[in-house]
Motif scaffolding. Structure first.
Motif, PDB file in Angstrom:
ATOM      1  N   ALA A 154       0.870  -1.181   0.000  1.00 55.31           N
ATOM      2  CA  ALA A 154       0.000   0.000   0.000  1.00 55.31           C
ATOM      3  C   ALA A 154       0.898   1.219   0.000  1.00 55.31           C
ATOM      4  N   ALA A 155       1.548   1.442  -1.119  1.00 56.26           N
ATOM      5  CA  ALA A 155       2.535   2.519  -1.184  1.00 56.26           C
ATOM      6  C   ALA A 155       1.913   3.821  -0.735  1.00 56.26           C
ATOM      7  N   ASN A 172      -9.015   1.536   0.082  1.00 53.09           N
ATOM      8  CA  ASN A 172      -9.776   1.135  -1.085  1.00 53.09           C
ATOM      9  C   ASN A 172      -9.644   2.079  -2.267  1.00 53.09           C
ATOM     10  N   PHE A 173      -8.871   3.089  -2.079  1.00 51.93           N
ATOM     11  CA  PHE A 173      -8.695   3.999  -3.205  1.00 51.93           C
ATOM     12  C   PHE A 173      -7.299   4.574  -3.188  1.00 51.93           C
ATOM     13  N   ARG A 174      -6.577   4.326  -4.223  1.00 53.83           N
ATOM     14  CA  ARG A 174      -5.252   4.900  -4.345  1.00 53.83           C
ATOM     15  C   ARG A 174      -5.171   5.631  -5.658  1.00 53.83           C
ATOM     16  N   TRP A 175      -4.492   6.776  -5.594  1.00 53.10           N
ATOM     17  CA  TRP A 175      -4.298   7.524  -6.825  1.00 53.10           C
ATOM     18  C   TRP A 175      -2.845   7.970  -6.846  1.00 53.10           C
ATOM     19  N   ASP A 176      -2.116   7.474  -7.804  1.00 48.88           N
ATOM     20  CA  ASP A 176      -0.712   7.839  -7.935  1.00 48.88           C
ATOM     21  C   ASP A 176      -0.497   8.591  -9.247  1.00 48.88           C
ATOM     22  N   ILE A 177       0.313   9.622  -9.137  1.00 53.08           N
ATOM     23  CA  ILE A 177       0.661  10.379 -10.345  1.00 53.08           C
ATOM     24  C   ILE A 177       2.150  10.233 -10.578  1.00 53.08           C
ATOM     25  N   ASP A 178       2.472  10.057 -11.800  1.00 48.96           N
ATOM     26  CA  ASP A 178       3.848   9.836 -12.176  1.00 48.96           C
ATOM     27  C   ASP A 178       4.080  10.777 -13.348  1.00 48.96           C
ATOM     28  N   ALA A 179       4.938  11.772 -13.194  1.00 45.76           N
ATOM     29  CA  ALA A 179       5.051  12.757 -14.275  1.00 45.76           C
ATOM     30  C   ALA A 179       6.509  13.105 -14.524  1.00 45.76           C
ATOM     31  N   ASN A 180       6.802  13.429 -15.739  1.00 42.97           N
ATOM     32  CA  ASN A 180       8.147  13.914 -16.033  1.00 42.97           C
ATOM     33  C   ASN A 180       8.097  14.961 -17.119  1.00 42.97           C
ATOM     34  N   PHE A 181       9.091  15.818 -17.089  1.00 41.59           N
ATOM     35  CA  PHE A 181       9.162  16.936 -18.022  1.00 41.59           C
ATOM     36  C   PHE A 181      10.628  17.170 -18.347  1.00 41.59           C
ATOM     37  N   THR A 182      10.907  17.382 -19.604  1.00 43.48           N
ATOM     38  CA  THR A 182      12.285  17.671 -19.999  1.00 43.48           C
ATOM     39  C   THR A 182      12.283  18.874 -20.916  1.00 43.48           C
ATOM     40  N   ASN A 199      -2.507   6.672 -11.987  1.00 42.01           N
ATOM     41  CA  ASN A 199      -2.865   5.298 -11.705  1.00 42.01           C
ATOM     42  C   ASN A 199      -3.868   5.283 -10.560  1.00 42.01           C
ATOM     43  N   PHE A 200      -5.046   4.745 -10.840  1.00 38.42           N
ATOM     44  CA  PHE A 200      -6.080   4.653  -9.819  1.00 38.42           C
ATOM     45  C   PHE A 200      -6.281   3.192  -9.435  1.00 38.42           C
ATOM     46  N   THR A 201      -6.298   2.927  -8.155  1.00 32.83           N
ATOM     47  CA  THR A 201      -6.575   1.569  -7.717  1.00 32.83           C
ATOM     48  C   THR A 201      -7.774   1.608  -6.791  1.00 32.83           C
TER      49      THR A 201
END
Lengths: 1034, 475
Positions: A48-49, A765-775, A874-876
């Protein structure tokens, strides 16, 4: 059952919060083996990160975890991480000790380091970005995933090559691809075929077999690879088994591939109307030429007039309307099946897999098939010796069509073939008497012609690890990458290109043999608890041989025999090979004090056969250092939420030796012929001082981890400067040579990279992770041939479109002071509203109606993106349902839309090619019309600079368009079936998923797709995929 | 025991590293030979000479462009209405559209200079063989320099505003970029013509004892070319003498009869060929061939057809079926293209059977006759001039002429050598304007002699790369 109910409820009341799960509060204390409390130790709920905390000054913690969590993970810098099962307890005390570390590691050259101890710039992409995706090749998977790594598909064709640039384009004429290493073997990449327009050797790797991909981006990490590292290094590690029960995994996906968009073109009626208007504009309604034209169109039934003769006004258009696009494009299919087994005993561990992929492109007669098997074995002989073996065997078959600027190219013909020509007759035969400029019936031509390849490849590697003494070990690796490509081409004698020579058959054979070995000694020891020291020293040798064979013949007795054997006239046959060798010695030293101060230094000395005897050896040093600010006592106050904060800096040199061999000596070559005698021609003027390009690279960065890993990020600034570009220095033609390869020219790439991962919600019961990158990458060609001249330029190779003079279409240039790939073109001044004639600016800035090549300007438009990256959400939900939405973007660059020049110029083409719909809707019709589509004309008048006529369209800034785009690259919805159901049928997990790729692109670009490399001419459009799959483990 | 084995392996690995292994870095291509190895024997030098003839065959040179452009730059040919966008610039005498042979010609000159530099010291081969190779090399160098001179400069007696620069004169292999000779400046017209004469004189000496083969540089070719060069220099008596020397040589192919006119092109070698580039079956230029651009056959471009003016000069009478009075009209294909009535020429019709592999006659007997007629007329020897003129004039089906003006000789030359790449250069060397009257009234009407576009421009890139080069006036 309960979960299913919840799921249904959730779906019914979407967005409503469910609070059915019970949370559990756990407290405890973390100490070291001396019993001292450990402040700042991390406590995380496994699985459960984002759920986690750090210990306080007394080593105490308190954490509330969802009931679904079964294990807690405790970690502290320098001590081994422990995972403890909760087992219903509410108080858990833990003692952390020195020992074998199971922390996340990053694979660096010839070894690995803990990811938190990296002092350079490394991007990591894990298997989660690869599993179940409908990607054909591993390099595709990197797109938008890693900061600083720009991935562009060169074509949408199944199995086509992909362009990967790490921190910008680092060279003009030497290689610009990173070095790829699969399980320790430096492998061949790119298009190795001779006759097919797009193929990707790397597509032989099954993406599902991959455990992780590491991209070494700066000199401090990459310089251990010396002369091959200037464009970065991509290290691919495949999955390996671990001891325990054998786990089988089976994945199947199935889906469809669509053309990414539709290009609106003229109907038969609209085209006929334009043609009538063009004749009227050119000759006038009373001219015999106009009347002849109307009579002919009346005769063909394309229009009607008041009394059926050419002398009365037109009453309507009744032209046929063949849908060539529909005949050429289709809905493609995608299928993948993969089975793997992983497991082992204490002594032997294995990962075995097999896969099959079939990918049918959305353009007729294009497909890609791949079958792979992998054997990864590890065996422990005794406590000192282990052996590893990896092997990848694969075969690929591809059917392709030409992407050249030819009449046989289906995607261009689809737009340019006349709708007034029928495709097929009622008896099923194809229409071969086409009246337009595209003279081939591409539907028939591509149905019957053959252009295909078969690549077979083996990448085995073996390594032996010996633990010589405590902390000292030796690894000896032998690797081989052998690939063989067989290509066949057949032009049917009945039509198209095959008609003239009465059928053509050709066969190509390419073999790439690549052998290498490295011997590495490594040492690491922790002195007095705090001085962590490690070092490696090694030797490497690589031998690469490429062998090309080709034979072609023409004049076939019938289309039914398609082999060289049947052809009457041999036309061409050759064999030649190229080899190069590389030898290097290298070393690296890492030292860290108390996990706070980290330094690393590497050096490599390489020798390459590709360079002149005077300059064959090169030394590539690098050094880097990092400071873990968060571990300083003065940062103690922040330790509750700032878990890790590190500053790092590195500088070093890497080399680029990727040029074709044999440029260091002067040579004559065969192949010329006169009067049946073979001749010699000068081929190369050699420079004995030739040597590698040196990328002098600086990296400054910081990485941080906040709120027990809820927020993790990294920011890097880089400055890469190459003072000795390998360029073909142009020579005056009076020399008899085109150029001599020399180390001249300078190039700069600098930019910023941002990468952040945020756990927005981390509830049970609900996870929302955002993973973003910019160059943001800024490239500049600093200087070319002579340093004192500031306005030099050099052509970059591009294919000129049909019927164009070459210099008009050399659109990508390297020009001093501009980014690489700057476009030089005529300057468009719009359509004169008064008379509908197209206007350009001449070199003096005056309006001209017939621009000359000398009027071309440096437009300042360049083709590589200035800003790029990606972001994923990412939604779990209930741990079972996962939704992943991933976007990819690139901004600040331009493409030359050559299609729009060709299909947006009725005047010049005189109705020979069908045109874009805008030619009809936007055309100039009467004085005062403000538009970009000139008045239509026909015939030779199109060429003239005459006040009564409209000049031809020329390649100009009119057709240079912004290629900025934001793309919904991937949406994946997956659902893991509840474990109790799955267990009942003896499975350990079952997951079903659906996903869409390239679903939508936001762009103002009017061509097929902004993601292209050269001018937009004859490129297989990108595809949109929709797939469904199931993954089971048992 | 086991440990010893592993230490042994480890030691082996490191010994490899320490050995240095220079031999491990040697690589030799199997398709290239270093310059030194190439030139060490006569076989290699001969192969380089073969490469030179191969180069002359390029599409950008005698393979097509150098034959077609002079017809379009002048008044013999035009582009069809419906076309593939080739040679448009030449047909309209646009700025910068000319005969761009610079790079190809200098590539050839560098190769020939290699032959001349290395042949004497090459192993093997008799002196006769070496002399023959040298003779051919001198002949080809002269041909290349003359083609360059007539494209990139004015003729010696027809300078405009005194601008007398010709092309750089390079007589040794490329010396490397550090040499000052790597960036040569232009020699004067007089110096270049002097060198051409000198090369041809040497070629004539060296080829004296070799047999006559029109597919290679030979003594008659060298003499015929020298006669042509004298004509460009307006050295009338020397031109006449040299032409007569060729005409009176027993090895020179005789003029064919009117009815056999096409054998000048269809036979292999051509019935009148003194120097001809031979294209074997596997050297087809395909769509880039002369057949493709000049004729309507197969998938060719068929872009270049006769002007109305030239048709009239051939005695065309227009009607239901166009007919021609001139016997040389055998070479015409009367047809239509996309509704437009056009006449093509069939001098290059892939006669050896493989599409796009036309032999190209560069020097043939008729030209030498015309050279003699013109030079004798200008030198005042009218009787011989009339004799040579009438030999061609009557063959074409006309009454023998009894008096002769220079315009008559040039007209005969225009008709006889039409489509063979002479017309523009003949007008230019005479200092005459280019008349053009095409069927579209809004097309430009030719060039005055003094117009800068008569002379090709040196490619801007070349000027950029070599600051010692002066551009031609007007560009």
């Amino acid at each position: 059952m309960r979960k299913l109910t919840s799921l249904l409820l959730f779906l019914l009341f979407l967005g409503a919060q469910s609070a059915m799960a019970q949370d559990l509060k756990i407290t405890g204390k973390v100490t070291d083996d001396a019993g001292e409390p450990l402040p700042g130790a991390t406590v995380v709920a496994k699985g459960a990160a984002g759920v986690g905390t750090v210990t306080d000054f007394d080593g105490k913690y308190s954490l509330t975890v969802p009931s679904t969590v079964t294990d807690l993970q405790f970690s502290f810098v320098g001590l081994s991480t422990q995972v403890v099962a909760i087992g219903g307890r509410s108080v858990i005390d833990v003692v952390l000790t020195q020992g074998v570390d199971i922390e996340e590691v990053v694979v660096l050259g010839y070894g690995s380091v803990r990811s938190r101890d990296v002092t350079g710039a490394v991007a990591r992409v894990g298997s989660e970005a690869l599993e179940g995706r409908p990607i054909q090749s591993v390099d595709n998977a990197l797109q938008g995933r890693a900061a600083g790594v720009q991935v562009t598909a060169s074509s949408g064709a199944p199995g086509a090559a992909v362009q990967v640039r790490v921190r910008g384009t680092g060279s003009i004429f030497a290689g610009t691809d990173p070095l790829y290493i699969i399980d320790g073997v430096q492998v061949t990449i790119g298009d190795q075929t001779q006759m097919n327009t797009s193929q990707n050797a790397l597509a032989s790797l099954n993406p599902e077999d991959i455990e992780s991909i590491e991209v070494l981006k700066d000199a401090s990490t990459a310089s251990i690879y010396g002369a091959q590292a200037a464009n970065g290094v991509v290290i691919i590690t495949t999955k390996r088994g671990s001891s325990g029960k054998t786990e089988f995994s089976f994945t199947a996906t199935n889906g469809f591939a669509y053309n990414i968009r539709d290009m609106p073109i003229l109907t038969g009626d609209q085209l006929t109307e334009l043609s009538v208007e063009a004749f009227r504009n050119s000759y006038g309604v009373n001219s015999p030429v106009y009347k002849t034209r109307i009579r002919s169109l009346l005769g063909r039934g394309f229009l009607t007039t008041e009394d059926g003769s050419e002398n009365t006004p037109i009453t309507g258009y009744t032209a046929p309307n063949s849908d060539w696009k529909d005949a050429i494009f289709r809905n493609g299919r995608i299928q993948t099946y993969q089975l793997s087994a992983a497991g082992g005993t204490d002594k032997t561990r294995f990962y075995l897999s097999g896969s099959y992929t079939y990918n049918e492109g959305p353009v007729m007669e294009t497909d890609f098939q791949r079958a792979t098997t992998r054997i990864n074995l590890s065996h422990t002989i005794n406590d000192r010796v282990t052996i590893d073996f990896s092997s990848d065997l694969s075969t690929m078959f591809g059917n392709t069509v030409t992407e050249d600027a030819t009449y046989a190219n289906p995607y261009n013909s689809a737009l340019g073939l006349l709708p007034t020509d029928s495709i097929q007759f009622y008896d099923g035969s194809y229409n071969r008497e086409l009246s337009g400029g595209f003279t081939f019936n591409v539907v028939e031509v591509n149905k019957n012609n053959i252009q295909r390849y078969n690549q077979n490849r083996a990448i085995p590697s073996f390594s032996l690890n010996v633990k010589i003494a405590e902390g000292l070990s030796f690894r000896s690796t032998y690797g081989l990458d052998y690939l063989e490509i067989r290509e066949d081409m057949f032009w049917d004698p009945r039509h198209g290109d095959g008609e003239g020579p009465n059928g053509v058959v050709a066969m190509g054979n390419t073999r790439v043999l690549n052998w290498q070995t490295n011997q590495v000694l490594s040492y690491n020891k922790l002195f007095g608890q705090k001085h962590d020291f490690s070092a490696i020293a090694g030797f490497e040798y690589r031998f690469n041989l490429t062998d090309y064979g080709y034979a072609s013949a023409q004049a076939l007795p019938t289309y039914k025999l398609q082999t060289l054997f049947a052809a009457a006239e041999p036309t061409n046959a050759y064999q030649y090979n190229q080899d190069w060798r590389l030898m290097g010695i290298f070393g690296r030293v890492n030292y860290s004090y108390d996990g706070k101060y980290l330094v690393s230094a590497t050096v490599r000395r390489d020798a390459s056969s590709r360079f002149g005897a005077n300059n064959r050896f090169g030394v590539f040093p690098a050094a880097s250092a990092a400071w873990r600010v968060s571990a300083e006592p003065f940062m103690q106050w922040a330790s509750a939420y700032l878990n890790d904060w590190k500053l790092k800096v590195g500088y070093g040199w890497t080399g680029n030796s990727s040029i074709r061999p044999y440029r260091e000596r002067s040579f004559f070559t065969g192949g010329s012929e006169y009067g049946n005698a073979a001749g010699f021609a000068p081929s190369t003027l050699g420079d004995p001082d030739l040597t590698w390009e040196t990328n002098q690279s600086l990296n400054v960065g910081t990485s941080f981890e906040l709120l027990t890993g809820r927020i993790r990020g990294e920011v890097n600034y880089y400055h890469n400067y190459t003072p000795d570009l390998l360029l073909p220095r142009p020579l005056p033609a009076t020399s008899g040579y085109d150029n001599i390869w020399s180390n001249i020219g300078e190039m700069l790439n600098k930019g910023w990279e941002f990468q952040v991962n945020v756990g927005v919600f981390a509830m049970a019961n609900f996870r929302w992770d955002i993973d973003a990158n910019f160059t943001s990458n800024y490239n500049e060609v600093v200087s070319l041939v002579t340093p004192e001249n500031d306005d030099e330029w050099i052509y970059m190779e591009d294919e000129p479109p049909l019927g164009a003079t070459e210099t008009d279409y050399y659109l990508r240039w390297a020009h001093e002071g501009d980014p690489i790939g700057t476009i030089r073109s005529r300057d468009w001044a719009g359509v004169n509203p008064a008379d509908g004639r197209p206007m350009w600016y001449d070199q003096n800035g005056e309006i001209t109606y017939s621009p000359l090549p000398a009027d071309r300007i440096w437009t300042g438009y360049y083709t590589d993106p200035r800003y790029f990256g990606g972001f994923g959400n990412n939604f779990t939900l209930f741990k079972n349902l996962e939704v992943n939405v991933f976007f990819q973007y690139a901004f600040g660059h331009y493409k030359y839309n050559a299609n729009s020049q060709l299909f947006g110029d009725y005047t010049y083409r005189g109705g020979q090619f069908n045109q874009y719909l805008t030619q009809y809707t936007e055309r100039w019709m009467e004085p005062g019309d403000n538009t970009y589509v000139p008045k239509v004309y026909t015939g030779v008048s199109g060429y003239l600079n005459n006040t009564n006529s409209v000049a031809a369209m020329f390649p100009s800034t009119r057709d240079i368009e912004k290629a900025d785009h934001l793309r919904l690259k991937n949406i994946m919805v997956s659902y893991a079936l509840p474990t109790d159901w799955v267990k009942r049928v003896k499975f350990s997990s079952v997951k079903v998923f659906a996903q869409a790729t390239n679903l939508y692109t936001w762009t103002t670009y009017t061509g097929w797709d902004p993601e292209i490399i050269g001018p937009d001419w004859g490129v297989y459009p990108q595809t949109k995929n929709l797939t469904f799959g199931i993954k089971t483990s048992f | 025991m086991k440990n010893k084995l592993f230490y042994g392996i480890a030691a082996f690995g490191f010994s490899l590293a320490l050995a240095g292994c220079e031999g491990w870095l040697e690589s030799e291509p199997n398709y290239l030979l270093t310059n030194e190895v190439t030139m060490e024997d006569v076989d290699g030098v001969r192969a380089v000479m073969v490469g030179v003839y191969d180069l002359l065959q390029s599409t950008g040179y005698y393979g097509r462009d150098f034959i077609v452009s002079p017809e379009l730059l002048a008044d013999n040919c035009r582009i069809t209405d419906n076309n593939s966008n080739r040679f448009i610039g030449q047909s309209l005498n646009q700025v910068g559209s000319h005969n761009a042979i610079w790079a190809t010609a200098y590539n050839g000159i560098n190769r020939v200079n290699n032959v001349l530099a290395f042949v004497d010291d090459a192993a093997g081969g008799s002196q006769t063989e070496k002399d023959e190779l040298k003779g051919q090399a001198f002949f080809v160098r002269a041909l290349l320099y003359h083609d360059l001179a007539r494209s990139y400069s004015r003729e010696p007696n027809h300078l405009v505003n005194g601008f007398d620069l010709c092309v750089p004169l390079l007589l040794v292999p490329f010396p490397g970029i550090t040499s000052p000779d790597a960036f040569p400046s232009r020699a004067t017209v007089a110096v270049v013509y002097e060198q051409i004469e000198k090369d041809l004189t040497q070629a004539i000496d060296l080829l004296a004892s070799s047999s006559f083969d029109p597919n290679y540089g030979n003594i008659l070719a060298a003499k015929s070319l020298l006669a042509r060069v004298y004509l460009y220099e307006e050295k009338w008596s020397q031109a006449a003498a040299m032409a007569e020397e060729v005409i009176n040589d027993s090895r020179t192919p005789a003029l064919v009869t009117g009815e056999n006119y096409m054998t000048c092109f269809s036979a292999t070698p051509g019935a009148e060929s003194i120097f001809e580039l031979r294209f074997t079956e596997n050297e087809s230029e395909g769509p880039n061939s002369l057949t493709s651009i000049y004729m309507q056959v197969g998938a060719g471009y068929a872009d270049v057809c006769l002007t109305d003016d030239l048709m009239q000069k051939f005695g065309a009478s227009f009607g239901q079926d166009t007919t021609f009075a001139d016997a040389r009209a055998q070479a015409f294909q009367i047809t239509s293209k996309s509704g437009e009535n056009v006449v093509y020429n069939t001098k290059y019709a892939s006669y050896n059977g493989v599409y796009g592999s036309d032999n190209v006659a560069i020097l043939r007997t008729s030209e030498v006759y015309l050279t003699s007629a013109e030079a004798n007329l200008m030198a005042g020897n009218t009787a011989l001039a009339l004799q040579r003129y009438n030999a061609l004039h009557t063959r074409a089906g006309y009454e023998a002429a009894t008096s002769l003006a220079i315009e008559d000789v040039l007209l005969e030359r225009r008709l006889e050598l039409a489509f063979e790449g002479h017309r523009f250069y003949d007008l230019k060397r005479k200092g005459w304007d280019i008349p053009k009257s095409f069927k579209f009234e809004y097309l430009p009407v030719g060039l005055e002699y003094r117009d800068f576009r008569m002379v090709a421009n040196i490619a801007p890139d070349e000027i950029e790369l070599n600051e010692n080069l002066d551009q031609n006036p007007g560009y």
